[in-house]
Design a protein around this motif. Structure first.
Motif, short mmCIF file in Angstrom:
data_model
loop_
_atom_site.label_atom_id
_atom_site.label_comp_id
_atom_site.label_asym_id
_atom_site.label_seq_id
_atom_site.Cartn_x
_atom_site.Cartn_y
_atom_site.Cartn_z
N TRP A 121 14.73 30.57 49.28
CA TRP A 121 16.01 29.88 49.41
C TRP A 121 17.12 30.92 49.45
O TRP A 121 17.04 31.96 48.80
CB TRP A 121 16.21 28.94 48.22
CG TRP A 121 15.17 27.86 48.13
CD1 TRP A 121 13.94 27.95 47.55
CD2 TRP A 121 15.26 26.54 48.65
NE1 TRP A 121 13.26 26.77 47.67
CE2 TRP A 121 14.05 25.88 48.34
CE3 TRP A 121 16.25 25.84 49.34
CZ2 TRP A 121 13.81 24.56 48.70
CZ3 TRP A 121 16.01 24.53 49.69
CH2 TRP A 121 14.80 23.90 49.37
N ASN A 122 18.17 30.63 50.17
CA ASN A 122 19.31 31.54 50.29
C ASN A 122 20.17 31.49 49.03
O ASN A 122 20.18 30.47 48.33
CB ASN A 122 20.16 31.17 51.51
CG ASN A 122 19.44 31.47 52.80
OD1 ASN A 122 18.89 32.55 52.97
ND2 ASN A 122 19.42 30.51 53.71
N PRO A 123 20.93 32.55 48.74
CA PRO A 123 21.75 32.58 47.52
C PRO A 123 22.82 31.49 47.48
O PRO A 123 23.25 31.09 46.41
CB PRO A 123 22.40 33.96 47.53
CG PRO A 123 21.84 34.70 48.67
CD PRO A 123 20.97 33.80 49.48
N TYR A 124 23.24 30.97 48.62
CA TYR A 124 24.29 29.95 48.65
C TYR A 124 23.73 28.53 48.71
O TYR A 124 24.49 27.57 48.76
CB TYR A 124 25.25 30.19 49.83
CG TYR A 124 24.53 30.46 51.13
CD1 TYR A 124 24.04 29.42 51.90
CD2 TYR A 124 24.32 31.77 51.55
CE1 TYR A 124 23.36 29.66 53.08
CE2 TYR A 124 23.63 32.02 52.73
CZ TYR A 124 23.17 30.97 53.49
OH TYR A 124 22.48 31.23 54.65
N ASP A 125 22.41 28.36 48.68
CA ASP A 125 21.81 27.03 48.63
C ASP A 125 22.07 26.39 47.27
O ASP A 125 21.96 27.04 46.23
CB ASP A 125 20.30 27.10 48.89
CG ASP A 125 19.95 27.43 50.33
OD1 ASP A 125 20.80 27.19 51.22
OD2 ASP A 125 18.83 27.92 50.56
N HIS A 126 22.42 25.09 47.28
CA HIS A 126 22.77 24.36 46.06
C HIS A 126 21.59 23.55 45.54
O HIS A 126 20.88 22.91 46.32
CB HIS A 126 23.92 23.39 46.35
CG HIS A 126 25.22 24.07 46.57
ND1 HIS A 126 26.29 23.92 45.72
CD2 HIS A 126 25.64 24.93 47.54
CE1 HIS A 126 27.31 24.64 46.16
NE2 HIS A 126 26.94 25.25 47.27
N PHE A 127 21.43 23.56 44.21
CA PHE A 127 20.40 22.78 43.52
C PHE A 127 21.04 21.97 42.41
O PHE A 127 22.02 22.39 41.81
CB PHE A 127 19.34 23.71 42.89
CG PHE A 127 18.29 24.17 43.86
CD1 PHE A 127 17.06 23.53 43.93
CD2 PHE A 127 18.53 25.24 44.70
CE1 PHE A 127 16.10 23.96 44.83
CE2 PHE A 127 17.57 25.67 45.59
CZ PHE A 127 16.35 25.02 45.65
N ILE A 128 20.44 20.83 42.12
CA ILE A 128 20.84 20.00 40.98
C ILE A 128 19.72 20.05 39.95
O ILE A 128 18.56 19.80 40.27
CB ILE A 128 21.11 18.54 41.41
CG1 ILE A 128 22.34 18.48 42.29
CG2 ILE A 128 21.27 17.65 40.18
CD1 ILE A 128 22.62 17.10 42.85
N PHE A 129 20.11 20.38 38.71
CA PHE A 129 19.20 20.36 37.55
C PHE A 129 19.76 19.38 36.53
O PHE A 129 20.90 18.91 36.65
CB PHE A 129 19.11 21.76 36.92
CG PHE A 129 18.38 22.75 37.76
CD1 PHE A 129 17.00 22.90 37.64
CD2 PHE A 129 19.05 23.54 38.68
CE1 PHE A 129 16.32 23.81 38.42
CE2 PHE A 129 18.38 24.46 39.46
CZ PHE A 129 17.01 24.60 39.34
#
Length: 183
Positions: free
Chosen positions: A168-176
């Motif tokens: 995944w790229n450093p600017y990809d967003h994830f929700i935890f």
């Protein structure tokens, strides 16, 4: 790898949300998505209709945290397992898969992503947010989870596939999920 702690979660400003989930059957949840004009791709439909996708009978709230891969200290990107492990070190937990449809229904003001005309394959689309959740199966041909996207003013709940080697790229967003403090 050196990580400057001032540039990573929890020292960075991140987006948090409180999301109400549960209380609907799977059929009711799918119907609510349709009534709300939420668009879905084939992968999202496969996840929702799979017997392993379950819903909670009880309504409850979750506190979510949206971070980028870079916020977790990965300036050059990272695999899913690396991202999940680092998030756990920061006290973040994986989301129940059921959260995907509920957060899509409640997060109606997601900013517009680009139309995807210039997007390369095997990358998260611009403006998308991936739900960090456990896989239902290790089968590489089965969708791994959900992501949220707004495209051409339409809200999307989309499923995705990515193998364990995907970076995944450093600017990809994830929700935890931020677990409730124990008393």
């Amino acid at each position: 790898m050196h990580v400057d702690n001032e540039e990573v979660y929890p020292n960075r400003l991140v987006t948090t949300r409180t999301v109400e989930i549960g209380g609907l059957t799977k059929a009711q949840l799918i119907q609510k998505l349709k009534q709300s004009d939420i668009r879905m791709n084939e992968y999202a439909e496969r996840l929702l209709t799979d017997d392993r996708f379950t819903t909670s009978d009880t309504r409850y709230s979750l506190q979510t945290v949206e971070v980028t891969v870079g916020d977790l200290g990965f300036r050059d990107g990272a695999t899913t397992d690396q991202i999940y492990q680092r998030a756990a070190e920061f006290g973040l937990a994986l989301c129940p898969l059921e959260l995907g449809p509920y957060i899509r229904l409640q997060y109606a003001d997601q900013p517009e992503g680009d139309s995807g005309d210039g997007v390369q394959r095997n990358q998260a689309p611009s403006g998308s947010i991936t739900l960090a959740s456990r896989r239902l199966t290790d089968d590489d041909d089965f969708p791994k989870g959900f992501y949220l996207r707004r495209m051409n003013d339409a809200l999307w709940l989309r499923g995705y596939r990515a193998d364990h080697l995907h970076v995944w790229n450093p600017y990809d967003h994830f929700i935890f999920v931020k677990p409730e403090p124990r008393s």
